[in-house]
Write a protein that holds these residues in place. Structure first.
Motif, PDB file in Angstrom:
ATOM      1  N   SER A 114       0.997  -1.293  -0.142  1.00 32.17           N
ATOM      2  CA  SER A 114      -0.052  -0.149   0.108  1.00 32.17           C
ATOM      3  C   SER A 114       0.994   1.009  -0.044  1.00 32.17           C
ATOM      4  O   SER A 114       1.987   0.993   0.431  1.00 32.17           O
ATOM      5  CB  SER A 114      -1.015   0.194   1.185  1.00 32.17           C
ATOM      6  N   ALA A 115       0.420   2.359  -0.461  1.00 30.91           N
ATOM      7  CA  ALA A 115       1.387   3.537  -0.621  1.00 30.91           C
ATOM      8  C   ALA A 115       0.337   4.602  -1.073  1.00 30.91           C
ATOM      9  O   ALA A 115      -0.660   4.578  -1.463  1.00 30.91           O
ATOM     10  CB  ALA A 115       2.081   3.161  -1.671  1.00 30.91           C
ATOM     11  N   VAL A 116       1.274   5.884  -0.452  1.00 28.40           N
ATOM     12  CA  VAL A 116       0.740   7.345  -0.931  1.00 28.40           C
ATOM     13  C   VAL A 116       1.907   7.771  -1.427  1.00 28.40           C
ATOM     14  O   VAL A 116       2.976   7.399  -1.361  1.00 28.40           O
ATOM     15  CB  VAL A 116       0.062   7.849   0.229  1.00 28.40           C
ATOM     16  N   LEU A 117       1.730   8.897  -2.319  1.00 20.37           N
ATOM     17  CA  LEU A 117       2.691   9.779  -2.901  1.00 20.37           C
ATOM     18  C   LEU A 117       2.264  11.151  -2.607  1.00 20.37           C
ATOM     19  O   LEU A 117       1.077  11.530  -2.723  1.00 20.37           O
ATOM     20  CB  LEU A 117       2.404   9.585  -4.625  1.00 20.37           C
ATOM     21  N   ILE A 118       3.114  11.912  -2.039  1.00 22.57           N
ATOM     22  CA  ILE A 118       3.189  13.212  -1.871  1.00 22.57           C
ATOM     23  C   ILE A 118       3.861  14.057  -2.938  1.00 22.57           C
ATOM     24  O   ILE A 118       4.926  14.007  -3.147  1.00 22.57           O
ATOM     25  CB  ILE A 118       3.494  13.875  -0.371  1.00 22.57           C
ATOM     26  N   LEU A 119       3.093  15.206  -3.517  1.00 16.00           N
ATOM     27  CA  LEU A 119       3.694  16.197  -4.452  1.00 16.00           C
ATOM     28  C   LEU A 119       3.878  17.503  -3.703  1.00 16.00           C
ATOM     29  O   LEU A 119       2.869  17.999  -3.207  1.00 16.00           O
ATOM     30  CB  LEU A 119       2.635  16.116  -5.578  1.00 16.00           C
ATOM     31  N   ASN A 120       5.126  17.955  -3.972  1.00 14.82           N
ATOM     32  CA  ASN A 120       5.459  19.267  -3.430  1.00 14.82           C
ATOM     33  C   ASN A 120       5.771  20.273  -4.622  1.00 14.82           C
ATOM     34  O   ASN A 120       6.390  20.106  -5.590  1.00 14.82           O
ATOM     35  CB  ASN A 120       6.568  19.182  -2.319  1.00 14.82           C
ATOM     36  N   ASP A 121       5.121  21.726  -4.335  1.00 16.54           N
ATOM     37  CA  ASP A 121       5.346  22.650  -5.109  1.00 16.54           C
ATOM     38  C   ASP A 121       7.038  22.929  -5.357  1.00 16.54           C
ATOM     39  O   ASP A 121       7.561  23.053  -4.345  1.00 16.54           O
ATOM     40  CB  ASP A 121       4.740  23.752  -4.767  1.00 16.54           C
ATOM     41  N   HIS A 122       7.355  23.055  -6.277  1.00 17.88           N
ATOM     42  CA  HIS A 122       8.859  23.241  -6.655  1.00 17.88           C
ATOM     43  C   HIS A 122       9.419  24.471  -6.196  1.00 17.88           C
ATOM     44  O   HIS A 122      10.535  24.583  -5.763  1.00 17.88           O
ATOM     45  CB  HIS A 122       9.055  23.009  -8.171  1.00 17.88           C
ATOM     46  N   ASP A 123       8.447  25.731  -6.367  1.00 19.27           N
ATOM     47  CA  ASP A 123       8.887  26.965  -5.808  1.00 19.27           C
ATOM     48  C   ASP A 123       8.660  27.313  -4.332  1.00 19.27           C
ATOM     49  O   ASP A 123       9.527  27.780  -3.683  1.00 19.27           O
ATOM     50  CB  ASP A 123       8.163  28.071  -6.756  1.00 19.27           C
ATOM     51  N   THR A 124       7.701  26.966  -3.967  1.00 22.47           N
ATOM     52  CA  THR A 124       7.379  27.030  -2.498  1.00 22.47           C
ATOM     53  C   THR A 124       7.465  25.780  -1.414  1.00 22.47           C
ATOM     54  O   THR A 124       7.844  25.992  -0.052  1.00 22.47           O
ATOM     55  CB  THR A 124       5.878  27.358  -2.173  1.00 22.47           C
ATOM     56  N   GLY A 125       7.688  24.276  -2.043  1.00 20.76           N
ATOM     57  CA  GLY A 125       8.029  23.294  -1.039  1.00 20.76           C
ATOM     58  C   GLY A 125       6.577  22.884  -0.401  1.00 20.76           C
ATOM     59  O   GLY A 125       6.557  21.925   0.045  1.00 20.76           O
ATOM     60  N   TYR A 126       5.564  23.629  -0.599  1.00 20.64           N
ATOM     61  CA  TYR A 126       4.103  23.257   0.014  1.00 20.64           C
ATOM     62  C   TYR A 126       3.730  21.771  -0.685  1.00 20.64           C
ATOM     63  O   TYR A 126       3.709  21.952  -1.866  1.00 20.64           O
ATOM     64  CB  TYR A 126       3.128  24.337  -0.163  1.00 20.64           C
ATOM     65  N   PRO A 127       3.448  21.087   0.121  1.00 23.75           N
ATOM     66  CA  PRO A 127       2.639  19.753  -0.452  1.00 23.75           C
ATOM     67  C   PRO A 127       1.516  20.272  -1.093  1.00 23.75           C
ATOM     68  O   PRO A 127       0.665  20.985  -0.312  1.00 23.75           O
ATOM     69  CB  PRO A 127       2.622  18.794   0.654  1.00 23.75           C
ATOM     70  N   PHE A 128       1.231  19.915  -2.188  1.00 22.28           N
ATOM     71  CA  PHE A 128      -0.181  20.327  -2.994  1.00 22.28           C
ATOM     72  C   PHE A 128      -1.163  19.011  -3.350  1.00 22.28           C
ATOM     73  O   PHE A 128      -2.190  19.215  -3.492  1.00 22.28           O
ATOM     74  CB  PHE A 128       0.100  21.166  -4.288  1.00 22.28           C
ATOM     75  N   ALA A 129      -0.693  17.831  -3.134  1.00 17.22           N
ATOM     76  CA  ALA A 129      -1.467  16.682  -3.187  1.00 17.22           C
ATOM     77  C   ALA A 129      -0.826  15.480  -2.603  1.00 17.22           C
ATOM     78  O   ALA A 129      -0.094  15.172  -2.489  1.00 17.22           O
ATOM     79  CB  ALA A 129      -1.635  16.469  -4.968  1.00 17.22           C
ATOM     80  N   CYS A 130      -1.855  14.504  -2.345  1.00 17.84           N
ATOM     81  CA  CYS A 130      -1.556  13.417  -1.838  1.00 17.84           C
ATOM     82  C   CYS A 130      -2.406  12.276  -2.667  1.00 17.84           C
ATOM     83  O   CYS A 130      -3.684  12.295  -2.808  1.00 17.84           O
ATOM     84  CB  CYS A 130      -2.003  13.165  -0.283  1.00 17.84           C
ATOM     85  N   LEU A 131      -1.595  11.472  -3.271  1.00 19.70           N
ATOM     86  CA  LEU A 131      -2.409  10.494  -4.159  1.00 19.70           C
ATOM     87  C   LEU A 131      -2.112   9.104  -3.647  1.00 19.70           C
ATOM     88  O   LEU A 131      -1.124   8.559  -3.141  1.00 19.70           O
ATOM     89  CB  LEU A 131      -1.753  10.653  -5.793  1.00 19.70           C
ATOM     90  N   GLU A 132      -3.310   8.111  -3.936  1.00 17.24           N
ATOM     91  CA  GLU A 132      -3.150   6.934  -3.607  1.00 17.24           C
ATOM     92  C   GLU A 132      -2.227   6.305  -4.747  1.00 17.24           C
ATOM     93  O   GLU A 132      -2.160   6.625  -5.802  1.00 17.24           O
ATOM     94  CB  GLU A 132      -4.649   6.039  -3.934  1.00 17.24           C
TER      95      GLU A 132
END
Length: 359
Positions: free
Chosen positions: A109-127
């Motif tokens: 099982s897994a999740v993927l966190i995507l972070n904005d390149h410029d601010t570092g803020y995570p913007f999505a969590c994907l199954e």
């Protein structure tokens, strides 16, 4: 004017940026974005490999979280950053609990966190179990294509290990134009072998499969296949005889720990990334420990794609991919963009709170 008394320079006015948002993308959305797009996803993974090979990525070592009370289980963190058109940072957090299978749950099982390149803020969590299986299968199909260009194209495939990853690899091979005269199946679990056999028969009704045979032994399967896929949950080598491979098959060693070092030392070895693959007691890592060197490595898949190396056809060729976080990011960002385009992105209102520095 005395420069010591002159007004201090003022910081450049920064442009205000919108408040960051955060989205959650569920497994159904992920599957909908990826299904039936095997050719495009293989091209996407190839582009990811090329960015990594060109140095336009950051892919630190994966971190393994292990448990004294559950020795077969682990959770792995794969941080990464990729440039080019993907231009995103992030982290895959994937667990492998083999005992789940007996309870009727998938092993991983897994999740993927995507972070904005410029601010570092995570913007999505994907199954991400589907994303992980997809990038693994796309990588395997890509390797099968490139590594068979200097030898006759395989027509007899065999699968050792018949779980979800085997199914995805077969789907990606079929979806990128591969056809086979025969398909061999072997698993230590008779139920798994039967289930995979049933899957192959179903898709065979649509013209994607050749004759399917369930083999009682791994040796029988290997000797009768010129493309062998290892997709097991083995934690140590269980295939030890180099004599099984004297017909020089192409081997997709996806599960990384099936083959004894002696088999690798008699073969041409291609990896996805040298430093990543030679760790955590993978078969290539064991070969390095046995020999004290890395001379048995022929190169990386990027070396093959760029023409720096051409694997000879007079020995077995083994592709051992550790799995790169940059590929998860490439596939994950593609999914995110597809969901945005569909208008179905589910934002979590006010996920980030207290964004003013002084309240």
């Amino acid at each position: 004017m005395n420069p010591l008394l002159s007004p201090a320079p003022q910081p450049a006015t920064s442009h205000p940026v919108p408040a960051p948002t955060f989205a959650v993308i569920c497994g159904e959305q992920v599957q909908r974005a990826l299904e039936g797009r095997e050719k495009h996803l293989v091209e996407l993974v190839e582009a990811g490999y090329r960015l990594h090979g060109a140095g336009d990525s950051v892919n630190p070592p994966s971190y393994f979280l292990r448990f004294p009370d559950r020795p077969t289980a682990r959770i792995i963190a794969l941080p990464a950053s990729v440039g080019g058109p993907v231009h995103v940072d992030g982290l895959k957090w994937i667990s492998s609990f083999p005992a789940n299978v007996a309870a009727g749950l998938p092993r991983a099982s897994a999740v993927l966190i995507l972070n904005d390149h410029d601010t570092g803020y995570p913007f999505a969590c994907l199954e991400s179990s589907i994303i992980s299986a997809t990038r693994t299968a796309a990588s395997a199909a890509l390797a099968a294509d490139w590594l068979s260009r200097s030898r006759p194209r395989p027509t007899r495939i065999g699968f050792v290990g018949t779980g979800l990853i085997a199914r995805y690899i077969h789907t990606f091979l079929a979806g990128t134009g591969w056809t086979f005269d025969t398909i061999g199946v072997h698993d230590v679990s008779a139920d798994s072998a039967t289930g995979f056999h049933g899957y192959l028969r179903r898709v065979g009704a649509h013209g994607h499969s050749g004759q399917v045979t369930v083999h009682d032994s791994a040796e029988e399967l290997v000797r009768s296949s010129d493309l062998v896929v290892f997709a097991t949950i083995a934690d140590r080598p269980h295939i030890t005889d180099p004599g099984w491979f004297t017909h020089h098959p192409l081997v997709l060693h996806v599960s990384l720990r099936d083959l004894a070092p002696e088999i690798l030392l008699a073969s041409v070895n291609i990896v996805d990334d040298v430093e990543h693959c030679l760790k955590a007691d993978t078969s290539p890592h064991l070969a390095e420990q046995l020999t004290g060197h890395r001379d048995f490595l022929y190169g990386t898949l990027d070396d093959v794609m760029t023409g720096r190396v051409t694997p000879p056809a007079d020995r077995p060729v083994i592709f051992s991919p550790f799995g790169l976080g940059v590929l998860d990011l490439a596939v994950g960002k593609y999914v995110y963009d597809e969901v945005v385009r569909s208008g179905q992105l589910h934002l979590i209102d006010d996920f980030f709170h207290d964004l003013r520095r002084y309240g």
